[in-house]
Design an enzyme around this catalytic site. Structure first.
Site, mmCIF file in Angstrom:
data_model
loop_
_atom_site.group_PDB
_atom_site.id
_atom_site.type_symbol
_atom_site.label_atom_id
_atom_site.label_comp_id
_atom_site.label_asym_id
_atom_site.label_seq_id
_atom_site.Cartn_x
_atom_site.Cartn_y
_atom_site.Cartn_z
ATOM 1 N N GLY A 23 9.368 -0.855 -9.705
ATOM 2 C CA GLY A 23 9.131 0.492 -9.195
ATOM 3 C C GLY A 23 10.368 1.358 -9.051
ATOM 4 O O GLY A 23 11.270 1.349 -9.903
ATOM 5 N N TYR A 155 2.323 2.504 7.864
ATOM 6 C CA TYR A 155 3.360 2.832 6.881
ATOM 7 C C TYR A 155 4.082 4.121 7.282
ATOM 8 O O TYR A 155 5.315 4.194 7.247
ATOM 9 C CB TYR A 155 2.744 2.986 5.493
ATOM 10 C CG TYR A 155 3.730 3.414 4.431
ATOM 11 C CD1 TYR A 155 4.569 2.477 3.830
ATOM 12 C CD2 TYR A 155 3.833 4.743 4.042
ATOM 13 C CE1 TYR A 155 5.471 2.863 2.862
ATOM 14 C CE2 TYR A 155 4.733 5.132 3.073
ATOM 15 C CZ TYR A 155 5.556 4.201 2.494
ATOM 16 O OH TYR A 155 6.467 4.594 1.535
#
Length: 249
Positions: A23, A155
């Site tokens: 990523g 998150y």
């Protein structure tokens, strides 16, 4: 007070990147390696691409023993660590979006353990290897800490905590010539994002930006490299938003 101007140029810089196997992290690793830096990838995942120009070490960022081994091996080989980029975080593995009242205690604690505690453990591990000549620390945050994106409150809270920790660390480490900053990307169109979000949601993000297009991992590397370099020697405790003008701070 350490003179951070003594840091080597990019071609000789020793950089540790957590979460650098895949990523955004992998894009950052490739950029540093292309610039000639000595790059150490700290990750549990296997590299998704060829890392011939980087050293991969299997590291659990929440284990002090793993960090001790990485720092000892890096200092033994290179004599120092010049920069740390904290990219590792739980995002793709969140398993979808859920209302805050449906997030389990174990899920909440796991996100905080990796995203917040792991960032702190990484910083405290490398500081001794930076203190003699200074260094650069860049933590990857998220614009969700500002816009409160629904569906994954743990998150969002973890990234807000990373920004608070960034400021606290900057205040403490400045006298040692160590700068600590964060980069907050907007929604990045990559595999991790597309696991958690449907195509319509990702497409809509582009329309809210001053630069109305999708954001890709490559859009982040310039900001990270700048904050890791000589030109950012008098910048610390800051959060640089990189999202094409979706959010103005």
């Amino acid at each position: 007070m350490t003179d951070s101007a003594a840091l080597p140029g990019e071609a000789g810089r020793v950089v540790v990147v957590t979460g650098g196997a895949t990523g955004i992290g992998a894009e950052i690793v490739a950029d540093f390696a292309e610039a000639g830096a000595e790059v150490i990838v700290a990750d549990l995942a296997e590299p998704a691409t060829d890392t011939a120009k980087a050293v991969y070490l299997r590291v659990d960022i929440t284990r002090d023993d793993d960090w001790r081994d990485l720092v000892e091996r890096t200092v033994e080989k290179h004599g120092r660590i010049d920069a740390l980029v904290n990219c590792a975080a739980m995002y793709r593995t969140l398993g979808g979006k859920h209302p805050l009242e449906e997030i389990g205690l174990d899920d909440w604690d796991q996100v905080m353990r990796v995203n917040v505690r792991g960032t702190w453990q990484a910083v405290k591990a490398v500081v001794p290897a930076m203190s003699e000549r200074g260094g650069r620390i860049v933590n990857i945050s998220s614009t969700t800490a500002r816009n409160g994106s629904p569906g994954f409150a743990h998150y969002v809270a973890s990234k807000a905590a990373v920004e608070g920790f960034t400021r606290a660390a900057a205040r403490e480490l400045g006298r040692r010539g160590i700068t600590v900053n964060a980069v907050a990307p907007g929604l990045v169109d990559d595999e991790a994002t597309n696991v958690l979000n449907d195509a319509a949601y990702v497409a809509a993000a582009a329309t809210r930006r001053a630069i109305p297009r999708q954001m890709y991992p490559a859009d982040l590397v310039g900001a990270v490299r700048f904050l890791s370099g000589d030109g950012a020697g008098f910048i610390t405790g800051q959060v640089l938003v990189v999202d094409g003008g979706g959010i103005f701070t």
